[in-house]
Motif scaffolding. Structure first.
Motif, PDB file in Angstrom:
ATOM      1  N   UNK A   1       0.846  -1.179   0.000  1.00  0.00           N
ATOM      2  CA  UNK A   1       0.000   0.000   0.000  1.00  0.00           C
ATOM      3  C   UNK A   1       0.886   1.235   0.000  1.00  0.00           C
ATOM      4  N   UNK A   2       0.596   2.182  -0.910  1.00  0.00           N
ATOM      5  CA  UNK A   2       1.358   3.414  -0.983  1.00  0.00           C
ATOM      6  C   UNK A   2       0.483   4.502  -1.590  1.00  0.00           C
ATOM      7  N   UNK A   3       0.974   5.739  -1.510  1.00  0.00           N
ATOM      8  CA  UNK A   3       0.234   6.851  -2.097  1.00  0.00           C
ATOM      9  C   UNK A   3       0.525   6.925  -3.594  1.00  0.00           C
ATOM     10  N   UNK A   4      -0.525   7.046  -4.401  1.00  0.00           N
ATOM     11  CA  UNK A   4      -0.358   7.057  -5.854  1.00  0.00           C
ATOM     12  C   UNK A   4       0.164   8.408  -6.311  1.00  0.00           C
ATOM     13  N   UNK A   5       1.064   8.376  -7.292  1.00  0.00           N
ATOM     14  CA  UNK A   5       1.585   9.607  -7.860  1.00  0.00           C
ATOM     15  C   UNK A   5       0.594  10.265  -8.796  1.00  0.00           C
ATOM     16  N   UNK A   6       0.800  11.562  -9.064  1.00  0.00           N
ATOM     17  CA  UNK A   6      -0.134  12.298  -9.915  1.00  0.00           C
ATOM     18  C   UNK A   6      -0.147  11.777 -11.337  1.00  0.00           C
ATOM     19  N   UNK A   7       0.987  11.210 -11.800  1.00  0.00           N
ATOM     20  CA  UNK A   7       1.054  10.693 -13.164  1.00  0.00           C
ATOM     21  C   UNK A   7       0.367   9.337 -13.292  1.00  0.00           C
ATOM     22  N   UNK A   8       0.039   8.674 -12.187  1.00  0.00           N
ATOM     23  CA  UNK A   8      -0.551   7.344 -12.232  1.00  0.00           C
ATOM     24  C   UNK A   8      -2.082   7.369 -12.200  1.00  0.00           C
ATOM     25  N   UNK A   9      -2.647   8.393 -11.578  1.00  0.00           N
ATOM     26  CA  UNK A   9      -4.093   8.397 -11.368  1.00  0.00           C
ATOM     27  C   UNK A   9      -4.793   8.990 -12.581  1.00  0.00           C
TER      28      UNK A   9
END
Length: 924
Positions: free
Chosen positions: A665-673
């Motif tokens: 579990x991790x925070x998604x980057x802006x380029x991934x969402x």
């Protein structure tokens, strides 16, 4: 009778198969005849000959023994000789009986009887021979033997004759088999030839018929003139088969093309006419700005109109007022003689031209009087065929009249052009007359004395201003005319678009109604399917659970394992039903989403505990890790998030034989969402394994319902192919996405991106209806409901609560009644049963005390809803606990039960401990 092309092909194939079957039956019949002859030769005849030879062998052994005694004259033990002869006699008698039972011809039977008679005499001689040998009378043995020599020779002759007779029968059977074989060959050749001839005839007939029809179609297509679509040829085929349908479709298409071409030609003609009117109208209107004198304008205008409208004579009459008298004066003409064309002047109402001024309408006169003025040329004169008279209007006042004459009839388009020109001509005449009046006044002012010079200058200035205003008015009139034309075109376009929008709206409304009906049918089907599957499944799960939990059942450990397997299989079937219902609810947008706080630390710990034991069982390494940058809380539907991860991990463990399974579990980057305007906080969950992997071409298909990588995978690993489809749909409902990266043979990595939405999904993207399935296996079935009393069900009363209580079980399924009755009686309860609502009401009237009631919904005679309503109408049962038990598992079914009077609601298949817990709560 017309036969379709498809039926002709079937007929051809049927005839071919018929002749082949006929040939096959003929071959089988001949082969059976040959087989029967060969069996007769090999088995029957050979067997009889063999029996005869065996009889003769035993006879020869006996005769040689007797001759040996007579010729060699050895001293032999009579008892030993007697035993030997008895053995031979037994063999002869045995084979003689078998031979007699198998002979089936009259001659064969006669020969067998002769052999039996001769052998009987010979056998008597043997017995006498042995007796004399025992008595020591050896001198009489030769005489005794010689007395039967003739009979012996006859017996041997009969043996030879019988064998020869059987060999003759064998030769006859062989000859018959040979004859049958020859006939078989002849029949086979004849049948094959006949079949080939019939097949060729049918095939040639079919080909000729088809070719003839196709030739007609091609001839019709060749006659098409693609440059002239106003008249298209037709294909004349009267058959009712597929070719006839093709010809009818072509003829319909040709008629449609002709209609389309006709409409297109008409439209192009109208466009051409409109362009012609606009171009010539613009040329004529352009003349207005080139003149300041009415005489010059009238001359140029009548010339231009005459040329444009193909007129041979023409005149313009201008309105003038003199001493309160109005008349129209001829100011310009076209193609006159020495004197000008037409009358010098006329008053309103005088003649047709005067009447035209009064009626303010265009007149076209095609019946010309004989004394009408003729059109003259250098070669002679001729009377016109058509006269056109048109008033020139200015604010509902006729300021001029135009009269034209032509050798041809004036057309509607020419009249339309003239009407177009007249709309602005009145303004132009008024403006020029105004300017001429001003000029006339200016000339008068210049003739005055020098004292009026200043006034003249002022008048000149006013004249210039009026001229400017007149030009502005003319420009505005032209602009208004153009605006009117544009508005008219836009109005027409708007009307057409309105009609199209109205038709599209009606089509959409019809589709919406159809979709609503389809959705209703699908919902009813799902509810009925759930009821029909859960009802028998209820008995399976309850009985298996009772056998597993009851230690006094008397079952062996192997039988207990069987019960666990039955319970597990039933539970798997229930999970499959729930998956199908969830997927269907997602498809029709009827799955409710609850956004709430989710503690990620507790969530990961729970996830690890749930699958760690399973990982150890499969000897796989299992890790759950979280990055330091993830938030402590996110806002989403925890139940759907847990179900998605459960599906992904179940797949990972199922398709991984060795290696590891991990969750990160991790925070998604802006380029991934994906692009999402309502939150910037995204949770990224990656489930990775080292399993069999997924081919690149299958990575899109696995997210479809009931799809796996291939059939072998489904057979080896099991499963329904619904887990990933549900995961993808749930992710979209939560505003996220689910994607996969995999390489065949090296494992897979599923990535789940979920947004944190404290306010839930925006209303614009939310199209769900609150209709959640009340599943018996869901943990939230026993949660509080706003329609139920506020009871904490975790604090369940003891088992003693059920002792000596009376329960009435109402169900039309005998299996459910049997299971519930046994289970409740073990709890010490007194159980009453009823098979429908009417029996339930009768039982409640007879029974003095009923503590609780278990009510099925779908029953004959009277269903559960009506029964509960009637019970609640009875004052003594107003507070009676009623638990609704039904296989209908939709949320509106739960609400409907509560509204009908149920105290609680549990859906089938039941869990026994869950049912008992609910009963204890209501009885405490």
């Amino acid at each position: 009778m017309s036969v379709s092309f498809k039926k002709k092909q079937y007929l051809s194939l049927g005839l071919t198969v018929f002749f082949l079957l006929l040939l096959m039956f003929a071959i089988l019949f001949m082969a059976n005849v040959i087989k029967a002859n060969m069996i007769e030769i090999v088995q029957d005849r050979y067997y009889k000959v063999n029996q005869a030879l065996e009889i003769r062998r035993f006879f020869d052994q006996t005769d040689r023994q007797l001759l040996r005694i007579l010729i060699v004259k050895e001293e032999m033990d009579p008892e030993l000789v007697e035993d030997l002869l008895r053995q031979n006699e037994g063999g002869i008698q045995k084979h003689m009986l078998e031979l007699a039972s198998t002979v089936n011809t009259e001659q064969g039977t006669l020969l067998v009887k002769k052999i039996e008679a001769a052998y009987t005499s010979y056998n008597q001689m043997e017995k006498d021979f042995i007796q004399k040998l025992k008595d020591g009378e050896t001198s009489e043995l030769q005489e005794l033997y010689d007395s039967e020599r003739g009979n012996r020779d006859q017996l041997l002759h009969d043996f030879d004759e019988f064998i020869k007779y059987q060999e003759t029968l064998m030769d006859q059977s062989l000859e018959s088999a040979t004859s049958t074989h020859t006939q078989l060959v002849i029949v086979l050749v004849s049948a094959v030839s006949l079949a080939l001839i019939m097949i060729v005839i049918v095939t040639v007939t079919l080909i000729r018929s088809t070719s003839k029809i196709i030739s007609k179609i091609l001839m019709g297509l060749d006659r098409i003139d693609y440059k002239n679509l106003s008249s298209l040829p037709r294909i004349e085929i009267d058959t009712k088969d597929e070719f006839g349908e093709i010809a009818n479709s072509f003829n319909s298409m040709a008629a449609s093309l002709e209609t389309y071409n006709k409409n297109e030609t008409k439209y192009m003609a109208e466009i051409t006419e409109q362009n012609w009117i606009q171009s010539h109208s613009a040329d004529i209107v352009h003349l207005y700005s080139q003149h300041v004198n009415i005489q010059a304008l009238a001359t140029d205008l009548i010339n231009e109109l005459s040329n444009t409208l193909n007129a041979c004579l023409g005149a313009i009459y201008l309105k003038e007022d003199e001493k309160d008298k109005t008349f129209y004066r001829n100011i310009a003409s076209y193609a006159g003689k020495e004197h000008q064309v037409g009358r010098a002047q006329f008053t309103p109402g005088a003649g047709l031209v005067g009447q035209c001024a009064v009626n303010k309408k265009i007149f076209i006169l095609n019946e010309i009087p004989n004394d009408y003025q003729v059109i003259t040329t250098g070669l002679g004169s001729v009377r016109p065929r058509s006269i056109l008279m048109a008033p020139v209007m200015m604010k509902d006042e006729v300021v001029a009249v135009i009269e034209l004459a032509s050798l041809e009839k004036f057309t509607a388009i020419q009249a339309k052009l003239l009407d177009e020109v007249l709309d602005t001509l009145g303004i132009a005449i008024t403006n020029i007359l105004g300017r001429m009046e001003i000029a006339h006044l200016l000339e008068d002012s210049q003739a005055k004395t020098e004292e009026l010079q200043m006034q003249s200058e002022e008048l000149q200035s006013q004249s210039e201003e009026l001229q400017s205003q007149a030009e502005d008015l003319q420009t505005q009139a032209e602009e208004l005319q153009m605006i009117n034309e544009q508005l008219e075109e836009r109005t027409n376009d708007a009307e057409l678009k309105s009609e199209e929008l109205r038709a599209a709206k009606e089509a959409l409304e019809e589709k919406a109604r159809e979709l609503m009906i389809s959705s209703k049918y699908k919902t009813e089907f799902l509810a009925n399917m759930s009821h029909e599957l859960r009802t028998p499944l209820n008995s399976i799960l309850l009985l298996s659970e009772m056998f597993i939990d009851d230690t006094n059942h008397g079952l062996t450990s192997e039988q207990v394992e069987f019960m666990k397997m039955i319970h597990s299989s039933g539970q798997d079937l229930l999970d499959l039903i729930n998956d199908i219902l969830d997927l269907s609810k997602v498809e029709v947008g009827k799955l409710e989403i609850h956004f709430e706080e989710v503690n990620l630390c507790e969530f990961t710990d729970s996830l690890e505990q749930s699958f760690m034991q399973f990982a150890k069982k499969k000897n796989l390494e299992f890790t759950v890790s979280s990055s330091v940058d993830i938030p402590y809380l996110i806002f989403t539907d925890e139940k759907r998030l847990r179900q998605m991860l459960k599906n992904l991990l179940s797949n990972a463990f199922k398709f991984t034989e060795e290696g590891s399974v991990s969750v990160k579990l991790e925070e998604a980057g802006s380029h991934e969402v994906p692009q999402f305007h309502h939150t910037n906080a995204w949770l990224k969950v990656v489930v990775a394994d080292t399993g069999i992997g997924i081919p690149a071409e299958k990575q899109e298909e696995i997210f479809e319902a009931f799809q796996q990588v291939d059939g072998a995978t489904m057979r080896k690993y099991g499963g329904t192919g619904l887990g990933l489809s549900i995961t993808k749909e749930f992710a979209q409902l939560l505003g996220g996405v689910c994607k996969v990266e995999s390489e065949e043979g090296k494992g897979s990595s599923f990535t789940l991106l979920i947004p944190s939405l404290p306010e839930g999904l925006p209303e614009k993207g939310k199209e769900t209806i609150h209709a959640e399935t009340a599943s018996a296996i869901d943990k939230d079935v026993l949660h509080e409901n706003e329609h139920l009393p506020s009871i904490e069900r975790e604090e369940v009363p003891s088992t003693a609560t059920l002792q000596e209580k009376t329960v009435l079980v109402v169900d039309d399924d005998h299996r459910n009644i049997y299971v519930l009755k046994n289970a409740l009686e073990k709890e010490g309860m007194h159980v009453l049963t009823a098979e429908n609502g009417m029996e339930c009401l009768n039982a409640m009237e007879k029974e003095e005390k009923i503590d609780i009631l278990l009510m099925d919904i779908m029953m004959p005679v009277m269903d559960g809803y009506e029964t509960m309503r009637r019970i609640r109408e009875l004052e003594e049962f107003a507070e009676l606990p009623i638990i609704a038990l039904t296989a209908k598992a939709m949320n509106y079914d739960r609400k409907k039960c509560l509204e009908a009077g149920a105290s609680d609601y549990i859906s089938k298949p039941l869990k026994l401990d869950q049912l008992l817990s609910a009963m204890r709560v209501w009885l405490s």
